[in-house]
Design an enzyme around this catalytic site. Structure first.
Site, PDB file in Angstrom:
ATOM      1  N   HIS A   1       0.857  -1.390  -0.110  1.00  0.00           N
ATOM      2  CA  HIS A   1       0.085   0.193  -0.036  1.00  0.00           C
ATOM      3  C   HIS A   1       0.874   1.249   0.087  1.00  0.00           C
ATOM      4  CE1 HIS A   1      -3.402   2.538   0.191  1.00  0.00           C
ATOM      5  NE2 HIS A   1      -3.981   2.171   1.457  1.00  0.00           N
TER       6      HIS A   1
ATOM      7  N   GLN B   1      -0.345   4.931   1.095  1.00  0.00           N
ATOM      8  CA  GLN B   1      -0.505   5.118   2.623  1.00  0.00           C
ATOM      9  C   GLN B   1       0.775   5.324   3.137  1.00  0.00           C
ATOM     10  OE1 GLN B   1      -3.446   4.780   4.495  1.00  0.00           O
ATOM     11  NE2 GLN B   1      -2.087   5.932   5.972  1.00  0.00           N
TER      12      GLN B   1
ATOM     13  N   ASP C   1      -2.663  -2.237  12.072  1.00  0.00           N
ATOM     14  CA  ASP C   1      -3.529  -2.179  11.062  1.00  0.00           C
ATOM     15  C   ASP C   1      -4.351  -3.408  11.544  1.00  0.00           C
ATOM     16  OD1 ASP C   1      -4.885  -2.134   8.833  1.00  0.00           O
ATOM     17  OD2 ASP C   1      -3.279  -3.222   7.512  1.00  0.00           O
TER      18      ASP C   1
ATOM     19  N   CYS D   1      -3.618   3.049   9.730  1.00  0.00           N
ATOM     20  CA  CYS D   1      -4.049   3.545   8.255  1.00  0.00           C
ATOM     21  C   CYS D   1      -5.335   3.836   8.251  1.00  0.00           C
ATOM     22  CB  CYS D   1      -3.603   2.483   7.526  1.00  0.00           C
ATOM     23  SG  CYS D   1      -4.007   0.819   7.769  1.00  0.00           S
TER      24      CYS D   1
HETATM   25  N1  NVA Z   1      -4.311  -4.158   5.528  1.00  0.00           N
HETATM   26  C1  NVA Z   1      -5.693  -3.508   5.348  1.00  0.00           C
HETATM   27  C2  NVA Z   1      -5.267  -1.990   4.688  1.00  0.00           C
HETATM   28  C3  NVA Z   1      -6.850  -1.235   4.678  1.00  0.00           C
HETATM   29  C4  NVA Z   1      -6.023   0.158   4.290  1.00  0.00           C
HETATM   30  C5  NVA Z   1      -6.572  -4.322   4.063  1.00  0.00           C
HETATM   31  O1  NVA Z   1      -5.936  -4.658   3.200  1.00  0.00           O
HETATM   32  O2  NVA Z   1      -7.679  -4.400   4.058  1.00  0.00           O
HETATM   33  N1   CP Z   2      -6.103   3.686   4.674  1.00  0.00           N
HETATM   34  C1   CP Z   2      -6.964   3.405   3.578  1.00  0.00           C
HETATM   35  O1   CP Z   2      -6.494   2.874   2.393  1.00  0.00           O
HETATM   36  O2   CP Z   2      -8.375   3.605   3.591  1.00  0.00           O
HETATM   37  P1   CP Z   2      -9.557   3.158   2.677  1.00  0.00           P
HETATM   38  O3   CP Z   2      -9.601   1.930   2.510  1.00  0.00           O
HETATM   39  O4   CP Z   2     -10.589   3.842   3.256  1.00  0.00           O
HETATM   40  O5   CP Z   2      -9.008   3.719   1.191  1.00  0.00           O
END
Ligand code: NVA
Ligand code: CP
Length: 306
Positions: free
Chosen positions: A131, A134, A221, A261
């Protein structure tokens, strides 16, 4: 060579990361002063989503608007890609309409294929692997609160997921010490950890207290990421002790900051008490998604620098 895509932080040099952060700082400060930079006037970003989003969707959309351009929300449920049209064809078609693509999906390979087959910049808005957007906002936020990055200790507690992978790369590339605490079998990507050990001060341990010792930044997270909903109950048991709470905070530096995040699950990966006590930095971090991504859009899509 100018930056072509943002597929993962590992593709960026330290200088490129810092240059994005500097541009993000300038864009944030200028926005607060009412100074506009409409340098993407006439340009369009397509935003493909195979997963849900609040922050990524809204911050990219507002970011394009701020920069004088437009953004299109493209849900995979409505696109032919959701019915099996190959990503290679989608890439070649969208390249003829758009000036850039942001994609949130499962497989990193899909993002890489989009970049390879298309002819416009591609931005990774989250995959199962990483990500990067982020973590650019996270590094920006740490710099804002701590003044600088080199030598600061970043401790990540929880699942060795996309966030852990990107935090390791972003932290090590900017000279931070990185410690991650994950349960056995839930560690971050093995290759990335080898790279981190060879290139900086890196620790991966199942021991939360050891990882948090003296940390300047504590990060966590969700225990179950998007796509892992079916494992949520089992994961609650496995990750029970991988929580940011008062005891973990007591191990960190006295002035440690806490980041998340978002979305957050209170009393799972973080207690409500710690979350609210550190809401100031957590929501600044969420705001910084906008500024950091505008910086990425400028670097990838503008014909001139700011
Ligand atoms: N690890 C989480 C991050 C969300 C921003 C996901 O992938 O759902
Ligand atoms: N942190 C993040 O990416 O949030 P969303 O899933 O809301 O985009």
């Amino acid at each position: 060579m100018p930056l072509k895509h943002l597929l993962k932080l590992a593709d960026l040099s330290t200088e490129e990361i810092l240059s994005i952060l500097d541009t993000a700082d300038q864009l944030k400060s200028d926005k607060k002063k009412g100074i506009a930079h409409p340098i993407l006037k006439g340009k369009t970003l397509g935003m493909i989503f195979r997963k849900s989003s609040t922050r990524t969707r809204v911050s990219f959309e507002v970011g394009m608007y701020d920069l004088g351009g437009a953004a299109l929300f493209l849900s995979s449920q409505d696109l032919q890609i959701g019915r099996g049209e190959p990503v290679q064809d989608t890439a070649r078609v969208l390249s003829r309409y758009l000036d850039g693509i942001m994609i949130r999906t499962f497989d990193q390979e899909e993002v890489e294929a989009l970049a390879e087959c298309g002819s416009i910049p591609v931005i990774n808005g989250l995959t199962d692997y990483c990500h990067p957007c982020q973590v650019l906002a996270d590094l920006m936020t740490i710099r804002e609160f701590k003044g600088s990055l080199p030598g600061k200790k970043l401790c990540y507690i929880g699942d060795g997921n996309n966030m852990a992978n990107s935090l390791i790369v972003g932290g090590i590339k900017t000279g931070m010490k990185v410690a991650v605490a994950c349960p056995p079998d839930y560690e971050p990507d093995q290759e990335l950890m080898q790279w981190a050990s060879a290139n900086g001060d890196f620790l991966c341990t199942p021991d939360v207290a050891q990882a948090a010792e003296g940390a300047d930044v504590l990060y966590t997270d969700v225990w179950a990421s998007m796509g892992q909903e079916g494992e949520a109950e089992e994961r609650k048991k496995i990750f029970k002790s991988y929580q940011i709470n008062d005891a973990v905070l007591a191990k960190a530096a006295d002035d440690a900051m806490v980041l998340h995040c978002l979305p957050a699950h209170r009393e799972e990966e973080i207690t409500a008490k710690v979350f609210e006590a550190h809401a100031k930095e957590i929501f600044e971090e969420a705001e910084n998604r906008l500024h950091a991504q505008k910086a990425v859009l400028v670097k990838l899509m503008a014909d001139q620098s700011l």
